[in-house]
Design a protein around this motif. Structure first.
Motif, short mmCIF file in Angstrom:
data_model
loop_
_atom_site.label_atom_id
_atom_site.label_comp_id
_atom_site.label_asym_id
_atom_site.label_seq_id
_atom_site.Cartn_x
_atom_site.Cartn_y
_atom_site.Cartn_z
N LEU A 7 0.98 -1.28 -0.11
CA LEU A 7 -0.02 -0.07 -0.03
C LEU A 7 0.95 1.39 -0.01
O LEU A 7 0.44 2.36 0.31
CB LEU A 7 -0.85 0.09 1.14
CG LEU A 7 -2.08 -0.80 1.08
CD1 LEU A 7 -2.63 -0.89 2.46
CD2 LEU A 7 -3.00 -0.47 0.03
N GLU A 57 1.60 3.28 -2.16
CA GLU A 57 1.06 4.32 -3.05
C GLU A 57 -0.09 4.89 -2.27
O GLU A 57 -0.79 5.78 -3.26
CB GLU A 57 0.95 3.72 -4.60
CG GLU A 57 1.99 3.59 -5.22
CD GLU A 57 1.53 3.06 -6.94
OE1 GLU A 57 0.85 3.69 -7.35
OE2 GLU A 57 2.38 2.50 -7.17
N TYR A 58 -0.69 4.31 -1.43
CA TYR A 58 -1.73 4.84 -0.63
C TYR A 58 -1.55 4.94 0.82
O TYR A 58 -2.08 4.09 1.49
CB TYR A 58 -3.03 3.73 -0.64
CG TYR A 58 -3.16 3.60 -2.45
CD1 TYR A 58 -4.32 4.40 -3.11
CD2 TYR A 58 -2.54 2.51 -3.26
CE1 TYR A 58 -4.63 4.29 -4.36
CE2 TYR A 58 -3.02 2.15 -4.46
CZ TYR A 58 -3.86 3.11 -5.17
OH TYR A 58 -4.07 3.12 -6.55
N ILE A 108 -4.68 4.85 3.39
CA ILE A 108 -5.17 3.63 3.63
C ILE A 108 -4.13 2.75 4.57
O ILE A 108 -4.50 2.05 5.44
CB ILE A 108 -5.33 2.81 2.21
CG1 ILE A 108 -6.55 3.68 1.40
CG2 ILE A 108 -5.90 1.36 2.10
CD1 ILE A 108 -6.75 3.51 0.10
N ILE A 153 -6.06 -2.46 -5.65
CA ILE A 153 -6.68 -1.83 -4.22
C ILE A 153 -8.20 -1.82 -4.41
O ILE A 153 -8.85 -1.81 -3.00
CB ILE A 153 -6.16 -0.38 -4.43
CG1 ILE A 153 -6.47 0.47 -3.25
CG2 ILE A 153 -6.39 0.55 -5.57
CD1 ILE A 153 -5.67 0.05 -1.94
N VAL A 198 -11.23 5.82 -2.79
CA VAL A 198 -10.19 4.86 -3.17
C VAL A 198 -10.29 4.86 -4.77
O VAL A 198 -9.23 4.68 -5.36
CB VAL A 198 -10.22 3.64 -2.32
CG1 VAL A 198 -9.16 2.60 -2.97
CG2 VAL A 198 -10.25 3.90 -0.53
N GLU A 217 -8.66 7.82 -6.40
CA GLU A 217 -7.38 7.57 -6.23
C GLU A 217 -6.46 6.61 -7.30
O GLU A 217 -5.52 6.94 -7.65
CB GLU A 217 -6.61 7.34 -4.57
CG GLU A 217 -6.93 8.46 -3.81
CD GLU A 217 -6.27 8.05 -2.58
OE1 GLU A 217 -5.31 7.46 -2.32
OE2 GLU A 217 -6.91 8.34 -1.30
N TYR A 218 -7.28 5.64 -7.35
CA TYR A 218 -6.76 4.51 -8.25
C TYR A 218 -6.80 4.96 -9.55
O TYR A 218 -5.86 4.76 -10.26
CB TYR A 218 -7.80 3.29 -8.37
CG TYR A 218 -7.44 2.34 -8.99
CD1 TYR A 218 -6.36 1.41 -9.34
CD2 TYR A 218 -8.42 2.13 -10.16
CE1 TYR A 218 -5.99 0.29 -10.22
CE2 TYR A 218 -7.95 1.03 -11.14
CZ TYR A 218 -7.05 0.46 -11.17
OH TYR A 218 -6.68 -0.60 -12.25
N HIS A 259 -3.84 7.07 -10.31
CA HIS A 259 -2.69 6.41 -10.44
C HIS A 259 -2.46 5.88 -11.76
O HIS A 259 -1.36 5.80 -12.44
CB HIS A 259 -2.73 5.32 -9.21
CG HIS A 259 -2.15 5.74 -7.99
ND1 HIS A 259 -1.14 6.16 -7.69
CD2 HIS A 259 -2.78 5.98 -6.82
CE1 HIS A 259 -0.81 6.46 -6.32
NE2 HIS A 259 -2.17 6.33 -5.70
#
Length: 167
Positions: free
Chosen positions: A35, A37-38, A41, A96, A154, A157-158, A161
């Motif tokens: 995780l 990159e997050y 979370i 994710i 989320v 955000e995904y 990315h």
């Protein structure tokens, strides 16, 4: 319901809940490794992992109060299942998102399990288990609320990315 039948059902429920929390711990450990990159979370998963370890301790104390122990077979089976699930999700490009959906479902499964155990406390003559089980239920409800409240975030955000990596 006869007290010994209720007690037996309660003990099975405690063992099942312990195995469930073993599975949760394994899932969160595998997920948190991936995780970076997050960060928000990752922090939330790490915090809930600490709660899960406390929930395991509470369940073990409840079992000890009944003169019982955990089920190695159930714990091992759930640990293997968690690691297989994490491995399958890791192979997906949208890991994710799959983890978010699965975690949402799993938190609600845990909530139902704790509600069931709480319903059995009185019939099993285990009122002393009520407070620790209630605490675990509240932790699961908070995590479920957080996940549910962050599905859209989320997802976006995904998407961000994905767009950065495609550019």
């Amino acid at each position: 319901m006869a007290t010994n039948t209720a007690r037996d059902t309660f003990i099975v429920g405690l063992r099942n809940a312990h195995a469930m929390e073993i599975q949760a711990r394994e899932l969160m450990e595998r997920q948190s490794e991936r995780l970076d990159e997050y960060p928000e979370i990752k922090a939330k998963v790490s915090m809930h992992l600490q709660e899960t370890n406390e929930q395991l301790r509470r369940l073990e104390q409840c079992l000890e109060a009944c003169g019982e122990s955990t089920s190695s077979v159930k714990d091992t089976t759930q640990s293997v299942a968690a690691n297989l699930q994490a491995m399958m999700h890791a192979m997906a490009g949208d890991e994710i998102l799959k983890n978010t959906f699965a975690n949402n479902a799993f938190e609600n499964f845990e909530i139902a399990a704790y509600k069931s155990l709480l319903a059995l406390c009185r019939a099993a003559a285990m009122d002393q288990a009520r407070a620790p089980l209630q605490q675990s239920l509240q932790e699961e409800e908070r995590m479920a609320d957080w996940i549910d409240g962050n599905v859209e975030k989320v997802t976006m955000e995904y998407l961000q990315h994905q767009q950065r990596h495609a550019a």
